[in-house]
Structures are given as C-alpha cells and as structure tokens.
Design a protein around this motif. Structure first.
Motif, PDB file in Angstrom:
ATOM      1  N   HIS A 188       0.813  -1.217   0.000  1.00  0.00           N
ATOM      2  CA  HIS A 188       0.000   0.000   0.000  1.00  0.00           C
ATOM      3  C   HIS A 188       0.844   1.265   0.000  1.00  0.00           C
ATOM      4  CE1 HIS A 188      -4.198  -1.433   0.659  1.00  0.00           C
ATOM      5  NE2 HIS A 188      -3.538  -2.546   0.917  1.00  0.00           N
ATOM      6  N   TYR A 216      -4.978  -4.626  -6.548  1.00  0.00           N
ATOM      7  CA  TYR A 216      -5.842  -4.876  -5.402  1.00  0.00           C
ATOM      8  C   TYR A 216      -5.873  -3.689  -4.446  1.00  0.00           C
ATOM      9  CZ  TYR A 216      -7.933  -7.437  -1.525  1.00  0.00           C
ATOM     10  OH  TYR A 216      -8.768  -7.864  -0.535  1.00  0.00           O
ATOM     11  N   THR A 217      -4.709  -3.049  -4.280  1.00  0.00           N
ATOM     12  CA  THR A 217      -4.653  -1.969  -3.293  1.00  0.00           C
ATOM     13  C   THR A 217      -5.455  -0.754  -3.734  1.00  0.00           C
ATOM     14  OG1 THR A 217      -2.640  -1.198  -4.345  1.00  0.00           O
ATOM     15  CG2 THR A 217      -2.383  -2.605  -2.423  1.00  0.00           C
ATOM     16  N   GLY A 240      -8.452  -0.797  -4.571  1.00  0.00           N
ATOM     17  CA  GLY A 240      -9.849  -0.970  -4.181  1.00  0.00           C
ATOM     18  C   GLY A 240     -10.737  -1.005  -5.397  1.00  0.00           C
ATOM     19  N   ARG A 288     -13.940  -8.479  -6.703  1.00  0.00           N
ATOM     20  CA  ARG A 288     -12.527  -8.290  -6.382  1.00  0.00           C
ATOM     21  C   ARG A 288     -12.140  -9.179  -5.207  1.00  0.00           C
ATOM     22  NH1 ARG A 288     -11.293  -4.370  -2.576  1.00  0.00           N
ATOM     23  NH2 ARG A 288      -9.083  -3.869  -2.372  1.00  0.00           N
ATOM     24  N   MET A 324       0.594  -8.813  -3.560  1.00  0.00           N
ATOM     25  CA  MET A 324      -0.396  -8.008  -4.268  1.00  0.00           C
ATOM     26  C   MET A 324      -1.046  -7.001  -3.321  1.00  0.00           C
ATOM     27  SD  MET A 324      -0.267  -9.353  -7.255  1.00  0.00           S
ATOM     28  CE  MET A 324       1.431  -9.793  -6.969  1.00  0.00           C
ATOM     29  N   GLY A 325      -0.698  -7.089  -2.038  1.00  0.00           N
ATOM     30  CA  GLY A 325      -1.345  -6.210  -1.071  1.00  0.00           C
ATOM     31  C   GLY A 325      -2.594  -6.817  -0.468  1.00  0.00           C
ATOM     32  N   ILE A 326      -2.818  -8.100  -0.730  1.00  0.00           N
ATOM     33  CA  ILE A 326      -3.994  -8.755  -0.155  1.00  0.00           C
ATOM     34  C   ILE A 326      -3.704  -9.106   1.300  1.00  0.00           C
ATOM     35  CG2 ILE A 326      -5.466 -10.793  -0.284  1.00  0.00           C
ATOM     36  CD1 ILE A 326      -4.785 -10.896  -3.299  1.00  0.00           C
TER      37      ILE A 326
END
Ligand code: ATP
Ligand code: MG
Lengths: 238, 306, 583
Positions: free
Chosen positions: A77, A104-105, A107, B174, B192-194
C-alpha cells in the motif's frame, strides 16, 4: 533522502544466517542493480524488503516509513511492489484477473485501474491479446511480462524485480530490459536483481554486489562494469 | 418410473444439503489446505440454533412461517459464521506454520468441544423442530403421481440461489478473486497487497454461515435431530466435496448432488439390507471414485503442489 | 559433522531411562497405591501403548495419515473372538492369525489408495474405519454378532513345560543375548560379565537347594542382561557392576535364605495362577497357567508384548526399511529418485502397523472377552492418532506420554470426585502446567517470564481469595489462560507485557470485588452441578486444541535422525518455507 534504505539487515532461515548485515540505498528515480552468485542472498534481500521474511535485526526505511516490522500487504500500500523470482503468476486466474490482483490496493477505483491497465497493455501488447487466457497457459516470456505488468498495476514508487530474464531467450531478454528502462523513464524507481550481470550493470545507475549474505562491492554501475574483480567474477572474463 | 422420479426429487433435495455443507469444507480447504473437521459440528449447531430460534418465534409470528424461517436463517448465518471465525482464530491460526498433523488434531479437538457443548445444551436428547411449519405450501404435481412438495421446492431454490450467489461472488468480485488468489499462493497474494488473514477470516465466515443455513434446512426437512448429526452428516458432506474435487466450488455442488442421489437411489432400490448399510454408501462411493479418479470428478488432473 | 556421536550419547541416556521405566513397570502391581481397578486401567493403557506404537509406524515413521486404525485393531479382536468362540482356538494361538488377517486387510485396502495425497488418504482411512464399524453392526456374514458384539472369548490358558533342562536352556539363551549385546568388548571383559550373570542365575537353587526357584533366577539373569545392554561400551566397570549385583544378591540369599527366595517364588506363582505340576505325554511335566479376571497376569502379558513391540520398533527404525520410511516421509520425490519403491515402502508401513494393531486386538479380546463395534469406532481411531501425535509423532517416549494423557488420565478422572478436581490439587496442577509451558516458551528471558507468570498466577488465585469459594479455581484457570494469551500476543508485537498483565490483574480483581458474592455463588453452584462424564469428550477436545497450540510438534518431539532439513524460517508473517513435517 533515499527512497529505500536498508541498515544492517540480518535475516535467518532457522539457524541459517542468510543476510549478514546488508546496508543499501535506492535513490528515487534510479535503477539499482543487485548482482551476485547463486545463493548469495539476493532473493532473500528482496523478500525481506517486501515483508515476506522478517529481519532479526536492522531497519528498512521506505519513503520515510520504517517497514521492517510491517506486514507484507501493508508495504504494498505504501507503493513498493515485488515481482517475485520465477514469475509466480496465478495459474488458474486469467491474465485480466492477475492484473486486477496487482491493482488490489486500489480498491474499487475503476478509473485508476483502467488507466493502469492501459499503461501496462501499452508496455506489453501481448498481454492485451491474451487477456482472457489463464495465467498458467502463457509461455514463460509472457508470464514474465504478466508478472511485471501485475506489479505495475498499483502504480508503485519502487518496483523490485527478481531475475526478470530467468529462462528467457536472448531476444526476449533484450526486450524485457528495454521495457524496464521504459518503466523507469515513466518515473518508477527500480531495484533489479539479476544473474545476467553485464546487462544489469549496463542498464543500472548504481549497483551492489552481494556475496554470501554481505555486500562485497558497490558503486555506480559504469564503474563496476570496469572493475577488475567484477569482470573476473561476474562477467566471465579472465 | 414414478418411484424413480420421486426418489430423484428426494435425492436432489438431500444432495442440496450436502452441497451446501460441502461448500464450507471446500472453501476452507482451498485457502488453508486444511480439513476443517469442526465444520460438521458447526452445521449441527446451525440446526440447534435454528431449532431454538424457531421454537421461540413460531408463537409471536404465528401464520407467518416464512418470516420466522427467514429471520432464523439470517441469525443462524451470523451466529455460525461468528463461531467459524472464532474457531479459526483460536484453533487454526496459531498452527498455520506447524506442519500438517497438528491442525488435524486441533480441528478434531474443536469438533469434540462443539459436540460436547451441543450434547449438554440438548441434554443428549433428540430435539424436534416446531410442527406444521409451512405445511400449507402447495405441492406441485408433476407427471404421474409424483409431486414436489412446496417445502422441497423452497429448499432446492434456496440451495441453488446460495450456491449461484457464492459462485458469482467468487468469480466476479474483487474480494472473490482475491480468495482464489489466496488459495493459489499465500505469499504472492501478500505481494499483491492482499491481507491474507482477512481473506481467511472471510472464508471462515462464509463457509460456516452456509453450513448453518444447511443445518436449518436439514432440521426443517427431517423435523428432528440430535447432537451426533454433525459428525455423520459432516463427514458425508466432506466426502461430497472430495467426490467433486476438493477446493473447487462447482465440484462441491456436483459432489453433493451425486451423493444425495446415489444414496437415495441405493436405499430405495438396494433391497432389504440397504437401509442398514445406508451410511456406508457414501464411503464406498468415495473409495470407488478416488480409485478411478484420484482428484475427484471435477478436480484438476494436473499434479498439484502439496 | 559430529551428529552421530551426539546421537549415541543421547541414546545411551534414554537407554538408562528405558531401563528405569522397565523396572518401574515390572514393580507396578506391587506398589501400594495400585488397586485392582487401577491395574485394569494399566492393562488398558498397555494395549493402547501397543496401538500407539503400531500406528507410529504408519504416521510417525512413514508419514502417512491413518485415521481408521481402530478398524484393524477391531479386525484382530473380532478374529480372536470368532476363532475362540466358534472354533475353540486358544486366544494366544490366534495372535498370528489376527495379525495376518489385519495385515492382509491393510494391504488389500491400502494398495489402491496409497498414491492419494495426504488429506485424501486421511478421509479414505476414516471411511474404511466407518465401513468396518457399519459392517460389524450389520452382522456381516452372520459372524460379528451385530451391534451387541460377541461374548465369551476365552481367557488365555496354557501349559508351561516344566522340565529339568529348562533353567539351563534359559540361562544359555540369556547368555547368547548377552554375548550379542557386548560383542564389541574385549573377550576377557565379556567372560567376566558372563560369569557374574551365570553366578547370579544359579545362586537361588545353589543356596537354597530348591529347584523351582528358577523364576527368581530368570529375573536375576534378565537384570544382568539389562545392565549389560545399558551401555554401548561394555568395559571392566560394567562387568564389575554385574559382580557387585551378584555379590549383593548372594549376601541377601545367604542372610534371608530359603525363606525369602521361597516367598518370592511363591508370590510369582500365585500371581500367574501357576497350578501344580501335572504329568504330560512323553514323561514331561507341565504346569497349567490359567488367566482369570485378575488384571495382573494380563498386565505382565501386555508388558511382554510392549517390550517385543519396542524392540521390534527400534530394530525397524534402524533397518533399511526404516531409513526408506524416513526418506519417503521427508521428501517423497527425492526418495523416488534414489530408487526407493515408495509405494511398496508405504505399503509395508501400513501392513506392519495394521498387523500389529491386530495383535493388540487379540489382547483386548482376551482381556475383556467381549468385543463390540463401539469399541472400535472413530473415537478410538482419534484417540490412537492423538496418542501418536500429542506425544510427538515418531517419538516413542511421546507415545507413552500420549497414552497417559489420552487413556490413563480420563480413566482415573472417572473415579475422582469432581470436587477434588475442582477445589483440590487439580487446578493448581493445571496452573503449574500452563506456567511451565509459558516460562519454557520464553526461556530466553527468564526473569521477565517469571514476572509475567506472577501476574498470571495472581489472576488465577484472585477469584478464590476474594470469595473464599474454592470451586472458583476453575474461573481462575480461565483467567490464567487469558493472561497467557495476552502475554504471548503482546510479546509477539514487541510490547512489554509486564505492566499490562499486572494492570490487568488489578483491574480484574477490582471487577471481581464489585461483582460480589452473588455471582461467585451462582458460578460455584454451577460448578458443583458439573458432571465430568458429560464433558469428557469436550474436555479432551479442548486439551487437544490447547496442546497443539502450545506444542505443535507434540510434547516430546522425535529427535530427527539422519537427513534433516529442518528449514524453519524466521518469523516473517508470510512464511512460505516448507518445513518438512509430514511429507
Ligand atoms: N527456505 C529456505 N530455507 C533455508 N535456507 C534458505 C531458504 N531459502 C534460501 N535459503 C538459503 O539462503 C541463501 C540465500 O538464498 P537466496 O535465495 O536469497 O539466494 P539468491 O542470491 O537469490 O540465489 P539465486 O541466484 O540462485 O536465486 C542460500 O544459501 C539458500 O540456501
Ligand atoms: Mg534468487
């Protein structure tokens, strides 16, 4: 101040002391190469930076934030992404879905995602042609493109690439290196791990040479390229 | 023929229950490669909580059976989902890196705890669901004398809606895609920031919530239950998940229906001894299918890294 | 690398441990606190030890899942019961048949499923276990007696030949084993030690002039053997020790004389219900031995089987097959690459382990004389599995501890009044256990850990101190567990837990004081109404979860032998390093 700064990082695998005090800096806007023999600890360094491994001691500052104790997903992030060694695309997700995971970050910010996707497709037109194909069915080169493209989807400040040329044909290696330069031109700082030392040093602004968990040598890439020891040990010259 | 059709309908209904419970097994297996042995008992707790709620709601909501059932279902989903999340936190998360044997023991332990709690909550007696619920739903006559009872239709619709909803969620959104990513590779997902832990928590909410609904439906269908329901039904639902190819959502659904139908048919046509052997049918089917197709009906044939 | 020498050192230590354990086990029935019901528990526990050891071949050595072990145990028990009831086969003679049937069944069943991935194998073994149970309930082939099972298995009964050369033959056997044990030592040392054993052996009949004293002789001979086998390096020191024992024994014999020896001999005969000698064919004399309900003879029978199992297991571990199991467990692909036929190796584990479970089944049937499907259901499989894993899979001491936890403890709890458990020593024992684990896990920071433990102990004792209700120790245990949890969470985040723990304890005590006596009273009433039998499975389940969280590798994890790539990476929240646990 440097965009990324490692101070005396020590990382262990159980009792194996893999990184023995790594300090390095990556200046904003540069391409920095990290070279070294097999098992020197290059991958370990990147995994420590991205939070997949936790250093036992030392500090890592990224963009003013200490990240050495931060969980991996939060580091992303902050704008630091990592295209891991051996590509590692999600095999049963489509190209499109793989890219979406890269974003993904962001949103549900559809516009930003769409814009990034366009940028990635411009860098790698092949991906656009194959956007509905499953990741696992792409060729090795295409998977590498996808891996890099995916890491770009969140518009990172710093992109870490682990051996992007691994197992690719010479032509494709050249193309990938061209693309890395292009990515850098668009304002993304790059930390590049490579076996292919010559190509990496030609591309990079600054470079570090890693030997069994410590930094053996560092300097502007051009100087290292001319350095006697580097030429012997890593460029295969006698 | 009539008998066959009637049995087919019964089999489909029961298969729907199996499928609903199998989904929870399959999702958890997908993200953690763990057999969640406590899932069957969470399902049974769904039946139990559903029974308690319905017993409390029938009087004040007399004549509005559907409303009572709807409220019950929603509350059960929330409660059992929360139980699932708690169990993951307490019994599984500390063991994420502990090899493969320890989580199995921990899961079995959690199952024993849930079962003992239910045994004491029900005083080890058979509990009966409120009578006459939804009894004035029209039944739908099909060909010949075969008919589909309103209850069965309602249940089938519920199962199918939930399954389609889940499938759409996992395929289209998502977060759903992130779930699939996590089930492929935790580390890359992190890159991926998940937030992998969050996704796992979500899975441990959705799976048990669906199982809980399954529990209510089973209670409504069979009208009675006791605390041992979870183990046997859970085991069979897990078998259904394997039959279809574990980790695979359509596979779980297919496996559930296959198991439901085979079990019903075998009991109906298997002669006198068949009903005594009813519970063995699932196990025998499991063994046959795994010998013939080691990854299940819809499982990937490619070698999986495990 | 010096791994091997370290390993032998450790092995010697554990050899001493085994020897002490064996002496304790031999003496157990004569200890003051052992009554008949406790002896029965001991027999049952012994059967579970054998079951644990047999499952350990499959789970611990070969790294395969097996959650249906009770089926093979049951197969052995039913085989014995059917042979005994329908065909009058003496139970001890049915042992090889039970083993064979269980082993063959295991081969037939596991062959098609062995290639399945671990978790699939797990569920398939459960399925087989259930099929076995359902088959037994449905009186398959009309021979299993349905859900009531079979009654009236005979108890062991046999004739012991009582012929003159027996003492001599026994002595020779003992000396041969001794010679093999000490074969690496110099010859004169060997002879010296051997002479001591022979002397001790012949002392009782020599001094007392009573022939039947050879039972005592055998004990002395075996003791000598034990001393000889305790060390790898049998030297003058050990030979001297043997002489020491022989001399002390001679003195005792001389002072106590025939009376003492006779008394011991009579005791042994009474215990084993040895009858008077009878004349048999060919002029031989026999003494009849017949087991009754008394658990003690069974205890020794089971003990003999445990020893056989242990010795066999240790031999197996060091054999080619044992090493092949290790390779398969650690890395199946690599094992395959080195030319190991992994399927056969795994099959061998299943067959041997299951056959041995069949033997345990025979012992069960002969002890309880009733076999019914309930005794071999999934819960039994789980208990056996837990015995192996809770103790530490692959580790033999772990199996002993696992049996104590899974079988002995619950059986003993059955008899104990819950008030004793709740108000007496029970809670303190649990607290001590919790704290010991906690301090152990923080052993790098002992002082800090001790300070943290203090707060936890305070939280434990507070409810009882404040209300004078001893039953509230139970609430104390919950408080202590919460304390441990908070402490480890904070430690994980690098926050010093000491102020938080003590602060929390103070606030907790304040809250308790406010909540007052009413709450305490109702809690206390609730606890008094608590019936432990209702919660047995639940408590067991909670213990299983807790144990795994505290010690994921089991209480006494196996010392890894040979190839070890124990790559446990640094914490890193996303730790992808595969730790080769079970393959
Ligand atoms: N999971 C692990 N467990 C134990 N040791 C490991 C693990 N991963 C890496 N190592 C060790 O850490 C050292 C550094 O490994 P690393 O993967 O960082 O090397 P590298 O420089 O990336 O090599 P390569 O060029 O081959 O990719 C090596 O000696 C390796 O054996
Ligand atoms: Mg590398």
């Amino acid at each position: 101040m440097a965009l990324l700064e490692l101070q005396d990082i020590h990382t262990y695998y159980g009792h194996v002391h893999a990184l023995k005090g790594i300090s390095l800096q990556v200046e904003e806007g540069q391409i920095v190469a990290l070279i070294g023999a097999n098992g020197a600890g290059k991958t370990t360094t990147l995994r420590t930076i991205s939070g997949l491994l936790r250093p036992r001691s030392g500090s890592i500052i990224f963009d003013g934030n200490p990240i050495h104790r931060m969980p991996a997903h939060r580091i992303v992030h902050l704008g630091l992404t990592h295209a891991p060694e051996g590509r590692q695309v999600f095999p049963t997700l489509t190209v499109q879905e793989n890219l979406n995971m890269g974003a993904y970050t962001l949103g549900n910010d559809k516009e930003a995602i769409e814009e990034n996707r366009r940028r990635v497709f411009k860098l790698f037109p092949r991906l656009e042609e194959r956007k509905n194909q499953l990741g696992g069915t792409l060729s090795g080169g295409e998977q590498q493109m996808l891996s890099i493209g995916r890491a770009l989807m969140s518009r990172p400040k710093l992109l870490m690439l682990d051996e992007p040329s691994l197992g690719l044909a010479p032509m494709l290696v050249k193309a990938i290196f061209e693309t890395i330069r292009e990515i850098n031109r668009q304002g993304v700082t790059v930390l590049l791990v490579e076996q292919n030392a010559r190509a990496a040093l030609k591309l990079a602004d600054y470079a570090y040479v890693l030997e069994t968990g410590t930094i053996a040598l560092e300097g502007p890439a051009g100087e290292l390229l001319r350095d006697e020891r580097v030429r012997k040990a890593y460029l295969g010259e006698t | 023929m009539e008998k066959f059709l009637q049995q087919l309908i019964n089999g489909l209904t029961i298969g729907g229950f199996y499928a609903l419970v199998a989904l929870g097994y399959t999702m958890v297996y997908g993200v953690l490669k763990l057999i969640n042995f406590a899932h069957g008992d969470m399902f049974m707790w769904g039946t139990l909580v559903g029974w308690a709620l319905l017993a409390a709601l029938v009087a004040p909501l007399a004549g509005m059976d559907l409303v009572a059932i709807l409220i019950t279902s929603v509350v059960v989903m929330g409660v059992i989902g929360a139980v699932g999340v708690t169990i993951e936190r307490v019994a599984y998360r500390p063991l994420r890196k502990a090899g493969r044997l320890s989580p199995v023991i921990s899961a079995l332990g959690a199952a024993f705890v849930l079962e003992a709690l239910a045994r004491n909550a029900t005083e080890a007696r058979v509990k009966v669901y409120p009578q006459n619920l939804l009894e004035n739903l029209p039944s739908i006559p099909l060909i010949g004398g075969v008919s589909l009872s309103g209850l069965q239709l309602l249940m089938l619709i519920t199962c199918v809606l939930l399954m389609v909803g889940l499938y759409a969620f996992v395929q289209r959104t998502r977060i759903g895609t992130a779930m699939r990513a996590v089930s492929l590779d935790h580390d890359v997902s992190r890159l991926m920031g998940i937030n992998v832990d969050q996704i796992i928590t979500l899975v441990f909410f959705i799976g048990p919530a669906l199982g809980g609904i399954g529990g209510v439906l089973v209670g409504l269908y069979y009208r009675s239950f006791d605390f041992t329901l979870g183990w046997i039904f859970g085991l069979k639902a897990f078998i259904a998940a394997i039959l279809g190819g574990i980790g695979n959502i359509p596979g779980a659904v297919l496996g559930g229906f296959v198991l439901g139908i085979v079990e019903t048919m075998a009991t109906a046509y298997g002669g006198a001894g068949a009903s005594a052997w009813k519970d063995a049918i699932a196990y025998i089917l499991l063994i046959i299918i795994l010998i013939a197709r080691p990854t299940g009906i819809l499982g990937e044939t490619v070698a999986e890294k495990v | 690398m010096n791994v091997n020498s370290i390993a032998t050192d450790k092995r010697q230590l554990s050899r001493l441990g085994y020897a002490l354990l064996l002496i304790l086990a031999l003496a157990l029935p004569f200890l003051g606190f052992m009554d008949r019901s406790k002896m029965s528990v001991a027999v049952l526990a012994g059967i579970y030890v054998i079951l644990g050891l047999s499952l350990n071949i499959i789970v611990g050595y070969a790294g395969l899942f097996q959650l249906g072990h009770a089926a093979f145990y049951g197969l052995g028990a039913y085989t014995t019961a059917i042979l005994s009831i329908n065909y009058g086969v003496p139970v001890l003679l049915s042992i090889p048949i039970a083993a064979l049937i269980a082993g063959i069944a295991a081969i037939i069943i596991s062959k098609p499923i062995l290639h399945l991935r671990g978790d699939y194998l797990c569920i398939v073994t459960i399925a087989f276990g259930e099929i076995f149970r359902i088959a037994a309930v449905n009186n398959i082939f009309g021979i299993t007696g349905g859900s009531n099972g079979l009654f009236g298995t005979a108890r062991p009964e046999f004739l012991l030949p009582w012929i003159e050369p027996i003492p001599l033959i026994t002595l020779i056997a003992i000396l041969i084993v001794y010679a093999i044990t000490v074969r690496k030592s110099p010859l004169n040392v060997q002879l010296l030690g051997g002479a001591a054993i022979a002397l001790a052996y012949y002392l009782p009949p020599l001094i007392t002039g009573q022939e039947p004293l050879f039972v005592l002789s055998i004990v002395m001979g075996l003791l000598g053997l034990l001393v000889a086998s305790m060390t790898h390096n049998f030297s003058y020191r050990e030979a001297g020790a043997l002489w020491g024992i022989a001399v002390v024994f001679a003195l005792i014999m001389l002072i106590g004389g025939g009376n003492l020896a006779g008394a011991i001999d009579q005791g042994v005969r009474d215990t084993f219900k040895v009858g008077d000698p009878i004349e048999g064919p060919m002029g031989m004399t026999f003494v009849p031995v017949a087991f009754k309900r008394d658990p003690i003879p069974y205890y020794y029978l089971v003990l003999i089987f445990i020893i056989i199992t242990l010795v066999g297991m240790l031999r197996l571990q060091d054999s080619r097959l044992g090493r092949a199991w290790l390779y398969v467990r650690e890395d199946e692909l690599a094992a395959e690459a080195t030319g190991i036929d992994t399927t056969r190796v795994k099959l061998a584990a299943f067959a041997i382990g299951s056959a041995w479970a069949g033997v345990a089944g025979t012992l069960y049937a002969s002890r309880f004389t009733v076999v019914s499907p309930d005794s071999f259901d999934f819960l039994q499989s789980v208990i056996i599995f837990c015995i192996v894993v809770l103790g530490g899979s692959g580790s033999i001491p772990g199996i002993l501890v696992g049996t104590l936890g899974m079988v002995v403890l619950p059986e003993l709890l059955r008899d104990v009044a819950p008030t004793f458990l709740i108000e007496g020593i029970g809670p303190f024992a649990i607290l001590a256990l919790i704290l010991a684990f906690y301090i152990h896990s923080r052993r790098q920071h002992l002082t800090k850990a001790a300070l943290e433990a203090g707060a936890i102990a305070l939280a434990f004792i507070a409810p009882t101190l404040l209300t004078a209700q001893p039953s509230l120790y139970l609430a104390g245990i919950v408080a202590a567990l919460v304390g441990v949890w908070i402490a480890s969470e904070l430690n994980r985040r690098d926050i010093n837990p000491i102020p938080w723990l003590w602060g929390g304890a103070v606030i907790y005590i304040a809250l308790l004081t406010l909540a007052g006596q009413g709450l305490a009273q109702s809690l206390s009433d609730g606890i008094h109404n608590f019936r432990i039998t209702d919660w047995r499975d639940g408590l067991m389940g909670a213990a299983m979860v807790l144990m795994m969280i505290l010690r994921p590798a089991g209480l006494i994890p196996e010392r890894r032998r040979g190839i070890v790539f124990s790559a446990v990476a640094e914490v890193g929240e996303g730790e992808s390093v595969s730790t080769p646990q079970l393959a």
